[in-house]
Design an enzyme around this catalytic site. Structure first.
Site, PDB file in Angstrom:
ATOM      1  N   CYS A   1      28.978 -25.320  42.803  1.00 61.10           N
ATOM      2  CA  CYS A   1      28.287 -26.541  42.361  1.00 61.10           C
ATOM      3  C   CYS A   1      26.876 -26.662  42.918  1.00 61.10           C
ATOM      4  O   CYS A   1      26.309 -27.758  42.979  1.00 61.10           O
ATOM      5  CB  CYS A   1      29.111 -27.774  42.743  1.00 61.10           C
ATOM      6  SG  CYS A   1      30.777 -27.782  42.038  1.00 61.10           S
TER       7      CYS A   1
ATOM      8  N   CYS B   1      29.064 -36.142  46.889  1.00 64.60           N
ATOM      9  CA  CYS B   1      30.392 -35.538  46.965  1.00 64.60           C
ATOM     10  C   CYS B   1      31.490 -36.566  47.183  1.00 64.60           C
ATOM     11  O   CYS B   1      32.661 -36.279  46.955  1.00 64.60           O
ATOM     12  CB  CYS B   1      30.437 -34.509  48.086  1.00 64.60           C
ATOM     13  SG  CYS B   1      30.234 -35.218  49.730  1.00 64.60           S
TER      14      CYS B   1
ATOM     15  N   CYS C   1      28.818 -26.592  48.133  1.00 61.95           N
ATOM     16  CA  CYS C   1      29.778 -25.562  47.730  1.00 61.95           C
ATOM     17  C   CYS C   1      29.127 -24.610  46.724  1.00 61.95           C
ATOM     18  O   CYS C   1      28.310 -25.018  45.900  1.00 61.95           O
ATOM     19  CB  CYS C   1      31.012 -26.206  47.113  1.00 61.95           C
ATOM     20  SG  CYS C   1      32.018 -27.126  48.297  1.00 61.95           S
TER      21      CYS C   1
ATOM     22  N   CYS D   1      37.972 -32.663  42.940  1.00 62.73           N
ATOM     23  CA  CYS D   1      37.735 -31.503  43.801  1.00 62.73           C
ATOM     24  C   CYS D   1      37.077 -31.926  45.110  1.00 62.73           C
ATOM     25  O   CYS D   1      37.503 -31.515  46.200  1.00 62.73           O
ATOM     26  CB  CYS D   1      36.858 -30.484  43.068  1.00 62.73           C
ATOM     27  SG  CYS D   1      36.626 -28.931  43.970  1.00 62.73           S
ATOM     28  N   CYS D   2      36.054 -32.765  45.018  1.00 59.53           N
ATOM     29  CA  CYS D   2      35.355 -33.232  46.219  1.00 59.53           C
ATOM     30  C   CYS D   2      36.266 -34.072  47.105  1.00 59.53           C
ATOM     31  O   CYS D   2      36.198 -33.997  48.335  1.00 59.53           O
ATOM     32  CB  CYS D   2      34.116 -34.036  45.835  1.00 59.53           C
ATOM     33  SG  CYS D   2      32.731 -33.037  45.251  1.00 59.53           S
TER      34      CYS D   2
END
Length: 231
Positions: free
Chosen positions: A201, A224, A198, A117-118
């Site tokens: 998180c 990240c 984000c 995702c990062c």
């Protein structure tokens, strides 16, 4: 510059600026490196570095990686600081749509594959943002967490020079600067969000926790990917 030349340049910069105040450091770098770029999260402590840069030159490029999952308060804060500091060159970079559709079509990769995702939402957009830049500014400080306790003023980052002008600042230094210049606070600070990334998180932190303890809480992950610990 090739790799060895960059390593030597980083060593020279660390030696030359080891006792220099952050404003002078940034002013000198802006003159030496025309592509100097600030990457800002517009998070909890971002106002200090953004204000320093605005004092040097309001036209220095400022990059925000808009992951699509930022707090709405962060986007509002960006607009507040842009107006307050007169910043003229803020650019937002978003994830690549085709990559999102292929790798995270439902937008829930953060639940099971946070590194992926990062990478999609932060690392890849940053690489695009810095494509024509050979030096960029980060807001990391040593006091933020144990994993950041040894960061230098200058370091080599994927054939680019990364500058950490606030590396040696303390919490008291930050508080003094904020009070001196009456800088606007991020709206989530009042709720004890001391490091803001984000929304899915990021959590508030306890009284005795590191400022970054609320990032990826309960996971081994601490960065990240922009600063390491990713794919």
């Amino acid at each position: 510059m090739n790799y060895l030349e960059l390593v030597n340049k980083v060593d020279q910069l660390n030696d030359h600026y080891k006792d220099t105040d952050s404003f002078t450091l940034l002013r000198d770098l802006a003159l030496e490196f025309p592509s100097l770029t600030l990457v800002s999260s517009f998070g909890a402590e971002s106002a200090v570095l953004l204000h320093l840069v605005s004092r040097v030159n309001i036209n220095i490029p400022v990059v925000l990686i808009d992951t699509g999952k930022l707090f709405e308060e962060t986007l509002q804060y960006k607009d507040i600081l842009k107006h307050e500091f007169g910043l003229k060159n803020i650019k937002s970079f978003k994830p690549d749509t085709s990559m999102l559709n292929a790798k995270d079509p439902h937008g829930i990769a953060h639940e099971s594959r946070p590194d992926l995702c990062c990478f999609i939402r932060k690392v890849e957009p940053l690489n695009r943002a810095l494509k024509n830049t050979n030096i960029w500014i980060s807001g990391r400080k040593k006091y933020q967490s144990a994993s950041r306790s040894n960061i230098p003023l200058f370091e080599l980052d994927d054939m680019r020079i990364k500058v950490n002008p606030l590396a040696n600042w303390s919490r008291d230094d930050m508080a003094y600067y904020i009070e001196k210049y009456k800088l606007p606070e991020h709206p989530l600070l009042k709720d004890n969000f001391l490091s803001i990334g984000c929304m899915p998180c990021t959590t508030a932190v306890g009284k005795d926790e590191d400022p970054r303890a609320g990032r990826w809480r309960g996971q081994v992950k601490t960065e990240c990917g922009i600063h390491g610990n990713t794919l």
